[in-house]
Design an enzyme around this catalytic site. Structure first.
Site, PDB file in Angstrom:
ATOM      1  N   HIS A 260       1.022  -0.993  -0.230  1.00 40.78           N
ATOM      2  CA  HIS A 260       0.030   0.374  -0.280  1.00 40.78           C
ATOM      3  C   HIS A 260       0.716   1.491   0.094  1.00 40.78           C
ATOM      4  O   HIS A 260       0.587   2.506  -0.501  1.00 40.78           O
ATOM      5  CB  HIS A 260      -0.608   0.286   1.406  1.00 40.78           C
ATOM      6  CG  HIS A 260      -1.334   1.181   1.556  1.00 40.78           C
ATOM      7  ND1 HIS A 260      -2.484   1.629   1.514  1.00 40.78           N
ATOM      8  CD2 HIS A 260      -1.217   2.502   1.952  1.00 40.78           C
ATOM      9  CE1 HIS A 260      -3.171   2.720   1.333  1.00 40.78           C
ATOM     10  NE2 HIS A 260      -2.301   3.341   2.270  1.00 40.78           N
ATOM     11  N   GLU A 261       1.467   1.261   0.720  1.00 40.17           N
ATOM     12  CA  GLU A 261       3.093   2.487   0.692  1.00 40.17           C
ATOM     13  C   GLU A 261       3.548   2.485  -0.384  1.00 40.17           C
ATOM     14  O   GLU A 261       3.786   3.538  -0.906  1.00 40.17           O
ATOM     15  CB  GLU A 261       3.636   2.010   1.711  1.00 40.17           C
ATOM     16  CG  GLU A 261       2.793   2.756   3.158  1.00 40.17           C
ATOM     17  CD  GLU A 261       1.783   3.779   3.725  1.00 40.17           C
ATOM     18  OE1 GLU A 261       2.599   4.593   3.705  1.00 40.17           O
ATOM     19  OE2 GLU A 261       1.563   4.052   4.930  1.00 40.17           O
ATOM     20  N   HIS A 264       2.177   4.092  -3.652  1.00 40.76           N
ATOM     21  CA  HIS A 264       1.432   6.161  -2.927  1.00 40.76           C
ATOM     22  C   HIS A 264       2.584   6.211  -3.902  1.00 40.76           C
ATOM     23  O   HIS A 264       2.827   7.796  -4.537  1.00 40.76           O
ATOM     24  CB  HIS A 264       1.819   7.159  -1.186  1.00 40.76           C
ATOM     25  CG  HIS A 264       0.877   6.599  -0.774  1.00 40.76           C
ATOM     26  ND1 HIS A 264      -0.935   6.969  -0.899  1.00 40.76           N
ATOM     27  CD2 HIS A 264       1.016   5.864   0.141  1.00 40.76           C
ATOM     28  CE1 HIS A 264      -1.794   6.451  -0.554  1.00 40.76           C
ATOM     29  NE2 HIS A 264      -0.807   6.193   0.716  1.00 40.76           N
ATOM     30  N   GLU A 338      -5.423   7.009  -1.590  1.00 37.41           N
ATOM     31  CA  GLU A 338      -5.578   6.406  -0.593  1.00 37.41           C
ATOM     32  C   GLU A 338      -6.530   4.818  -0.887  1.00 37.41           C
ATOM     33  O   GLU A 338      -5.997   3.558  -1.058  1.00 37.41           O
ATOM     34  CB  GLU A 338      -6.512   5.950   0.975  1.00 37.41           C
ATOM     35  CG  GLU A 338      -5.314   7.126   1.833  1.00 37.41           C
ATOM     36  CD  GLU A 338      -4.068   6.757   2.387  1.00 37.41           C
ATOM     37  OE1 GLU A 338      -3.878   5.620   2.543  1.00 37.41           O
ATOM     38  OE2 GLU A 338      -3.005   7.553   2.668  1.00 37.41           O
ATOM     39  N   ASP A 342      -4.209   1.345  -2.422  1.00 37.48           N
ATOM     40  CA  ASP A 342      -5.001  -0.339  -1.687  1.00 37.48           C
ATOM     41  C   ASP A 342      -4.981  -1.111  -2.555  1.00 37.48           C
ATOM     42  O   ASP A 342      -5.004  -1.908  -3.064  1.00 37.48           O
ATOM     43  CB  ASP A 342      -6.384  -0.088  -1.082  1.00 37.48           C
ATOM     44  CG  ASP A 342      -6.543   0.447  -0.116  1.00 37.48           C
ATOM     45  OD1 ASP A 342      -5.300   0.787   0.846  1.00 37.48           O
ATOM     46  OD2 ASP A 342      -7.404   1.387   1.049  1.00 37.48           O
TER      47      ASP A 342
END
Length: 399
Positions: A260-261, A264, A338, A342
């Site tokens: 997930h990070e 970004h 976000e 995801d």
């Protein structure tokens, strides 16, 4: 108040999406924790509003200006003392709220791990860091303001030069933070779990991400909350896991959180946010350039001792009042990011693992599973728990 009402109304019923994974006791703890934070937030808002009024139309900034003029006579030194006195006064006045948050609210729900010694050590380190890092920047800014404004051919664009200096300083700070600043407050150790490190390195290779290392931070020194983040700039980017996060997570779940990070970065959210921040800062400095010679700017806010430092301080002090209405736009963009991160995690890891990891984080951090729709739209930087899980489950079905 709307958020508190919504949380209280659903306190005794676990949302259906979490009925199998979150107990009623855990759900009620999250509700009570959220209600306590909302209560404190209302008091903090009123307290900050009172301080703003006292510093401006209450004459506080004028008093600090007279003190700085009494103690020093050099214009730039007066400005530095003025801003330093304000920072010190604001820090000390904020101590009771900060103490209550850590040693009453967080402690009541089992999250605070900080001692009074650590609390005041952090305050001291923060002040020392502000002096070492912030003082030179402040001197350069005030020097440029004074010099360029007096040079008539550059006076109209002094704010552009100062903005460029601020951008360079911000980039240097981002580059230096992981290696020299963060270790002043926490210990960072290389990840020792060989199996987990191998799994993470494989994920990094699949996603084409390069880092300066994978580290575990002693987050449990201060709090029971868990988290993970990236820090740094260029080749100095680091992956950091809180030790509290790794304690209850399976390796596959940690991998999903990391994916997930990484999402970004893959979607350039960090870079885009940085560019937006710099553009907004340019607009802010331009507005300050326009307001600087306006006597009404000072008198209208109760200030009778105008100076370059006073203009800088006064503008930054009242700016949040005028930018507050734009909060929903920032929240919408953040929630969009976000969801994209995801989806990236569901592609390169496993959506079910991320769902399990998020559920564990909600439980461990006592995060409310319920939110008022208007409160969420205005304030929430992350999607609501039910909305986020539903989106991930949809991705799983689509696969």
């Amino acid at each position: 108040m709307r958020q508190s009402k919504a949380v209280l109304a659903h306190r005794n019923h676990v949302p259906a999406a979490f009925a199998q994974s979150v107990s009623l006791a855990e759900h009620q703890k999250a509700a009570d924790y959220t209600l306590a934070k909302q209560r404190l937030a209302r008091y903090e808002t009123l307290f900050q509003a009172l301080l703003l009024l006292l510093f401006t139309i209450g004459g506080g900034l004028d008093l600090l200006a007279r003190l700085s003029q009494k103690w020093v006579h050099y214009n730039i030194a007066q400005g530095i003392v003025l801003i330093g006195l304000f920072a010190l006064a604001n820090l000390v006045l904020g101590w009771p709220m900060a103490w209550y948050r850590s040693f009453r609210l967080e402690a009541k729900f089992g999250f605070n791990k900080m001692t009074l010694a650590t609390f005041f050590a952090d305050q001291f380190k923060g002040c020392l860091l502000a002096i070492i890092v912030g003082l030179p920047l402040l001197y350069i800014v005030l020097f440029l303001m004074q010099t360029l404004i007096e040079a008539h051919w550059l006076g109209g664009i002094w704010w552009l030069v100062v903005w460029l200096v601020w951008v360079i300083f911000s980039l240097l700070l981002m580059w230096a933070f992981p290696k020299w600043i963060a270790p002043l407050f926490n210990k960072f150790e290389p990840l020792k779990d060989d199996v987990m490190r191998t799994r993470i390195e494989s994920l990094l290779q699949r996603t084409g991400f390069h880092s300066d290392g994978i580290f575990v931070m002693d987050g449990s020194k201060r709090s029971g909350h868990g988290n993970a983040y990236f820090t740094g700039l260029g080749k100095h980017k680091r992956i950091v896991f809180f030790d509290t996060l790794l304690k209850d997570m399976q390796i596959s779940e940690v991998e999903a959180v990391l994916a997930h990070e990484l999402g970004h970065f893959a979607h350039k959210h960090v870079f885009k946010q940085m560019i937006v921040t710099f553009i907004l800062a340019l607009i802010v400095f331009a507005a300050l350039g326009w307001l600087l010679p306006q006597s009404g700017f000072y008198l209208g806010l109760g200030v009778h001792e105008p100076s370059h430092a006073m203009a800088l301080l006064l503008f930054m002090l009242v700016l949040p009042v005028f930018t507050f209405p734009f909060s929903p736009l920032a929240s919408v963009l953040s929630r969009k990011n976000e969801f994209e991160a995801d989806r990236f995690a569901a592609k390169y890891a496993n959506a079910n693992d991320l769902i399990q990891a998020l559920t564990k984080l909600y439980r461990a951090n006592a995060a409310s599973l319920v939110s008022d729709i208007w409160y969420s739209r205005f304030y929430d930087s992350h999607p609501g728990a039910r909305e986020r899980i539903a989106a991930l489950q949809a991705d799983t079905k689509a696969d």
